[in-house]
Design a protein around this motif. Structure first.
Motif, PDB file in Angstrom:
ATOM      1  N   PRO A 184       5.375  17.897 -11.382  1.00 29.41           N
ATOM      2  CA  PRO A 184       4.485  17.446 -10.217  1.00 29.41           C
ATOM      3  C   PRO A 184       3.243  17.488 -10.318  1.00 29.41           C
ATOM      4  O   PRO A 184       2.562  16.815  -9.619  1.00 29.41           O
ATOM      5  CB  PRO A 184       5.097  18.515  -9.348  1.00 29.41           C
ATOM      6  CG  PRO A 184       6.394  19.193  -9.917  1.00 29.41           C
ATOM      7  CD  PRO A 184       6.119  19.173 -11.466  1.00 29.41           C
ATOM      8  N   ASP A 185       2.681  18.308 -11.179  1.00 29.84           N
ATOM      9  CA  ASP A 185       1.096  18.558 -11.140  1.00 29.84           C
ATOM     10  C   ASP A 185       0.470  17.377 -11.857  1.00 29.84           C
ATOM     11  O   ASP A 185      -0.657  17.180 -11.772  1.00 29.84           O
ATOM     12  CB  ASP A 185       0.628  19.696 -12.167  1.00 29.84           C
ATOM     13  CG  ASP A 185       1.078  21.148 -11.355  1.00 29.84           C
ATOM     14  OD1 ASP A 185       1.262  20.808  -9.876  1.00 29.84           O
ATOM     15  OD2 ASP A 185       1.165  22.165 -11.864  1.00 29.84           O
ATOM     16  N   ASP A 186       1.372  16.555 -12.918  1.00 25.83           N
ATOM     17  CA  ASP A 186       0.830  15.320 -13.515  1.00 25.83           C
ATOM     18  C   ASP A 186       0.778  14.232 -12.457  1.00 25.83           C
ATOM     19  O   ASP A 186       1.286  14.148 -11.557  1.00 25.83           O
ATOM     20  CB  ASP A 186       1.400  15.212 -14.750  1.00 25.83           C
ATOM     21  CG  ASP A 186       1.186  16.055 -15.906  1.00 25.83           C
ATOM     22  OD1 ASP A 186       0.245  16.854 -15.694  1.00 25.83           O
ATOM     23  OD2 ASP A 186       1.963  16.155 -16.973  1.00 25.83           O
ATOM     24  N   GLU A 187      -0.268  13.200 -12.988  1.00 26.96           N
ATOM     25  CA  GLU A 187      -0.352  12.133 -12.137  1.00 26.96           C
ATOM     26  C   GLU A 187       0.813  11.102 -12.230  1.00 26.96           C
ATOM     27  O   GLU A 187       1.025  10.859 -13.260  1.00 26.96           O
ATOM     28  CB  GLU A 187      -1.816  11.474 -12.493  1.00 26.96           C
ATOM     29  CG  GLU A 187      -2.043  10.280 -11.783  1.00 26.96           C
ATOM     30  CD  GLU A 187      -3.373   9.541 -12.117  1.00 26.96           C
ATOM     31  OE1 GLU A 187      -3.915   8.743 -11.549  1.00 26.96           O
ATOM     32  OE2 GLU A 187      -3.796  10.087 -13.096  1.00 26.96           O
ATOM     33  N   THR A 188       1.008  10.519 -11.043  1.00 23.52           N
ATOM     34  CA  THR A 188       2.030   9.406 -10.967  1.00 23.52           C
ATOM     35  C   THR A 188       1.321   8.206 -11.035  1.00 23.52           C
ATOM     36  O   THR A 188       0.227   8.361 -10.536  1.00 23.52           O
ATOM     37  CB  THR A 188       2.698   9.478  -9.657  1.00 23.52           C
ATOM     38  OG1 THR A 188       3.588  10.549  -9.614  1.00 23.52           O
ATOM     39  CG2 THR A 188       3.732   7.996  -9.398  1.00 23.52           C
ATOM     40  N   LEU A 189       1.625   7.326 -11.954  1.00 20.14           N
ATOM     41  CA  LEU A 189       0.921   6.124 -12.568  1.00 20.14           C
ATOM     42  C   LEU A 189       1.677   4.751 -11.978  1.00 20.14           C
ATOM     43  O   LEU A 189       2.900   4.942 -12.240  1.00 20.14           O
ATOM     44  CB  LEU A 189       0.620   6.098 -13.941  1.00 20.14           C
ATOM     45  CG  LEU A 189      -0.134   7.137 -14.525  1.00 20.14           C
ATOM     46  CD1 LEU A 189      -0.082   7.249 -16.139  1.00 20.14           C
ATOM     47  CD2 LEU A 189      -1.647   7.240 -14.040  1.00 20.14           C
ATOM     48  N   ARG A 190       0.805   3.878 -11.608  1.00  9.68           N
ATOM     49  CA  ARG A 190       1.489   2.606 -11.355  1.00  9.68           C
ATOM     50  C   ARG A 190       0.826   1.675 -12.378  1.00  9.68           C
ATOM     51  O   ARG A 190      -0.129   1.633 -12.875  1.00  9.68           O
ATOM     52  CB  ARG A 190       0.876   2.022  -9.884  1.00  9.68           C
ATOM     53  CG  ARG A 190       1.186   0.762  -9.312  1.00  9.68           C
ATOM     54  CD  ARG A 190       0.690   0.403  -8.161  1.00  9.68           C
ATOM     55  NE  ARG A 190       1.249  -0.896  -7.626  1.00  9.68           N
ATOM     56  CZ  ARG A 190       0.646  -1.977  -6.869  1.00  9.68           C
ATOM     57  NH1 ARG A 190      -0.712  -1.562  -6.728  1.00  9.68           N
ATOM     58  NH2 ARG A 190       1.188  -2.902  -6.502  1.00  9.68           N
ATOM     59  N   VAL A 191       1.835   0.837 -12.414  1.00  5.01           N
ATOM     60  CA  VAL A 191       1.547  -0.287 -13.618  1.00  5.01           C
ATOM     61  C   VAL A 191       0.881  -1.541 -13.159  1.00  5.01           C
ATOM     62  O   VAL A 191       1.250  -1.998 -12.113  1.00  5.01           O
ATOM     63  CB  VAL A 191       2.804  -0.730 -13.972  1.00  5.01           C
ATOM     64  CG1 VAL A 191       2.844  -2.065 -15.079  1.00  5.01           C
ATOM     65  CG2 VAL A 191       3.764   0.299 -14.957  1.00  5.01           C
ATOM     66  N   THR A 192      -0.051  -1.842 -13.754  1.00  3.68           N
ATOM     67  CA  THR A 192      -1.172  -2.763 -13.075  1.00  3.68           C
ATOM     68  C   THR A 192      -0.885  -4.250 -13.896  1.00  3.68           C
ATOM     69  O   THR A 192      -1.448  -5.201 -13.221  1.00  3.68           O
ATOM     70  CB  THR A 192      -2.613  -2.460 -12.974  1.00  3.68           C
ATOM     71  OG1 THR A 192      -2.865  -1.984 -14.467  1.00  3.68           O
ATOM     72  CG2 THR A 192      -2.663  -1.102 -12.133  1.00  3.68           C
ATOM     73  N   ASP A 193      -0.767  -4.043 -15.237  1.00  3.24           N
ATOM     74  CA  ASP A 193      -0.800  -5.268 -16.109  1.00  3.24           C
ATOM     75  C   ASP A 193       0.762  -5.944 -16.431  1.00  3.24           C
ATOM     76  O   ASP A 193       1.265  -5.466 -17.196  1.00  3.24           O
ATOM     77  CB  ASP A 193      -1.680  -5.047 -17.419  1.00  3.24           C
ATOM     78  CG  ASP A 193      -3.012  -4.532 -17.291  1.00  3.24           C
ATOM     79  OD1 ASP A 193      -3.749  -5.405 -16.472  1.00  3.24           O
ATOM     80  OD2 ASP A 193      -3.527  -3.749 -17.703  1.00  3.24           O
ATOM     81  N   PHE A 194       0.975  -7.126 -15.785  1.00  6.76           N
ATOM     82  CA  PHE A 194       2.275  -7.698 -16.133  1.00  6.76           C
ATOM     83  C   PHE A 194       2.344  -8.720 -16.645  1.00  6.76           C
ATOM     84  O   PHE A 194       1.184  -9.777 -16.539  1.00  6.76           O
ATOM     85  CB  PHE A 194       3.114  -7.660 -14.630  1.00  6.76           C
ATOM     86  CG  PHE A 194       3.341  -6.588 -14.013  1.00  6.76           C
ATOM     87  CD1 PHE A 194       4.766  -6.468 -13.875  1.00  6.76           C
ATOM     88  CD2 PHE A 194       2.423  -5.853 -13.184  1.00  6.76           C
ATOM     89  CE1 PHE A 194       5.172  -5.242 -13.379  1.00  6.76           C
ATOM     90  CE2 PHE A 194       3.174  -4.761 -12.326  1.00  6.76           C
ATOM     91  CZ  PHE A 194       4.443  -4.400 -12.487  1.00  6.76           C
ATOM     92  N   LEU A 195       3.113  -9.206 -17.661  1.00  5.57           N
ATOM     93  CA  LEU A 195       3.358 -10.552 -18.372  1.00  5.57           C
ATOM     94  C   LEU A 195       4.660 -11.254 -17.510  1.00  5.57           C
ATOM     95  O   LEU A 195       4.319 -12.395 -17.384  1.00  5.57           O
ATOM     96  CB  LEU A 195       3.605 -10.109 -19.765  1.00  5.57           C
ATOM     97  CG  LEU A 195       3.762 -11.407 -20.530  1.00  5.57           C
ATOM     98  CD1 LEU A 195       2.578 -12.079 -20.811  1.00  5.57           C
ATOM     99  CD2 LEU A 195       4.298 -11.038 -22.072  1.00  5.57           C
ATOM    100  N   ASP A 196       5.651 -10.793 -17.280  1.00  2.91           N
ATOM    101  CA  ASP A 196       6.658 -11.380 -16.630  1.00  2.91           C
ATOM    102  C   ASP A 196       6.945 -10.588 -15.453  1.00  2.91           C
ATOM    103  O   ASP A 196       6.897  -9.281 -15.250  1.00  2.91           O
ATOM    104  CB  ASP A 196       7.928 -11.015 -17.589  1.00  2.91           C
ATOM    105  CG  ASP A 196       7.792 -12.099 -18.798  1.00  2.91           C
ATOM    106  OD1 ASP A 196       7.431 -13.332 -18.617  1.00  2.91           O
ATOM    107  OD2 ASP A 196       8.055 -11.742 -19.994  1.00  2.91           O
ATOM    108  N   ASN A 197       7.378 -11.344 -14.301  1.00  4.12           N
ATOM    109  CA  ASN A 197       7.786 -10.844 -12.872  1.00  4.12           C
ATOM    110  C   ASN A 197       8.805 -11.585 -12.428  1.00  4.12           C
ATOM    111  O   ASN A 197       8.780 -12.449 -11.708  1.00  4.12           O
ATOM    112  CB  ASN A 197       6.393 -10.704 -12.272  1.00  4.12           C
ATOM    113  CG  ASN A 197       6.813 -10.076 -10.685  1.00  4.12           C
ATOM    114  OD1 ASN A 197       7.860  -9.607 -10.703  1.00  4.12           O
ATOM    115  ND2 ASN A 197       5.909 -10.350  -9.824  1.00  4.12           N
ATOM    116  N   ASN A 198      10.040 -11.303 -12.743  1.00  3.07           N
ATOM    117  CA  ASN A 198      11.330 -11.829 -12.630  1.00  3.07           C
ATOM    118  C   ASN A 198      12.430 -10.995 -12.286  1.00  3.07           C
ATOM    119  O   ASN A 198      12.056  -9.797 -12.473  1.00  3.07           O
ATOM    120  CB  ASN A 198      11.721 -12.584 -13.646  1.00  3.07           C
ATOM    121  CG  ASN A 198      10.765 -13.719 -14.481  1.00  3.07           C
ATOM    122  OD1 ASN A 198      10.389 -14.505 -13.774  1.00  3.07           O
ATOM    123  ND2 ASN A 198      10.653 -13.579 -15.631  1.00  3.07           N
TER     124      ASN A 198
END
Length: 243
Positions: A184-198
């Motif tokens: 829990p102490d580590d950071e939750t990361l959100r993906v920002t760079d997408f190539l495909d979004n299907n």
């Protein structure tokens, strides 16, 4: 006796929600094959064969579309009429105004007798089932650098996530792909760079901020088919971050 399936789903109105109320929704039944429909029509007081009826049904859609596109309103006996209608925005001189301009669509207007038809519950049985909202279903994570499946993610490299109902709205801050650490102490990361979004595949660049050796849960958050409800789905396996 006819049988339908009713879905008990949470009410959308705030007042109804506060009272703990639910609303009914009708679950679509199995589609009737066109050959069975043709057979029923053929034996319902007609003098034509099932093959004749089937030939008519198979060509009916194309003929109706062609007539409607020529400005005709096509009447279907016992049901209603299909016609073309336009909507959009124009100025006082009749010029279309961007961005929507003028759009044409086909519309079916049902007979009032059908709209006001009351079905007796004496001839209808209803099965009540609980509402099950669709959720993203990620099933396979491919790490491009290592070629592994559902095992690891390589920082700064490409990955592909396969499954169902995966498409996300990249402009919505609460939608996307999250990498959630086991610690829990580590950071939750959100993906920002997408190539495909299907719906069946997301491909993206794995964030470089991952902690090597940490294990992460891959979570997809989205709204499916324009729903207001934020749906969440996770990959079953946790993945190890590597360089």
């Amino acid at each position: 006796m006819s049988k339908i399936t009713l879905i008990k789903r949470p009410a959308l109105c705030a007042d109804q929600k506060a009272r703990g109320e639910y609303i009914y929704a009708t679950k679509m039944g199995q589609k009737l094959p066109v050959d069975k429909l043709a057979k029923r029509i053929a034996v319902s007081g007609t003098t034509v064969s099932k093959a004749d009826v089937l030939a008519v049904l198979n060509n009916l859609g194309d003929v109706i579309i062609d007539e409607v596109m020529h400005g005709m309103a096509v009447e279907i006996p016992g049901l209603g009429s299909i016609h073309l209608f336009a909507n959009g925005v124009m100025d006082k001189d009749g010029n279309d105004i961007a961005p929507k301009g003028r759009r044409y669509r086909m519309k079916m207007t049902f007979k009032k007798a059908l709209l006001n038809l009351t079905i007796s519950t004496d001839n209808l049985s209803a099965e009540l089932v609980d509402f099950k909202a669709k959720t993203p279903k990620p099933t396979r994570f491919e790490d491009a650098r290592s070629g592994t499946i559902n095992t690891q993610l390589t920082r700064g490299k490409m990955a592909a996530l396969h499954g169902k109902y995966l498409r996300v709205d990249l402009s919505a801050e609460d939608e996307g792909v999250w990498l959630i650490p086991e610690t829990p102490d580590d950071e939750t990361l959100r993906v920002t760079d997408f190539l495909d979004n299907n719906p069946a595949r997301l491909s993206f660049l794995i964030p470089t901020e991952l902690q090597v050796g940490q294990r992460y849960r891959v979570e997809v958050r989205n709204r499916i088919n324009g729903s207001k409800h934020l749906a969440i789905g996770s990959l079953t396996e946790t993945l190890s971050a590597v360089d």
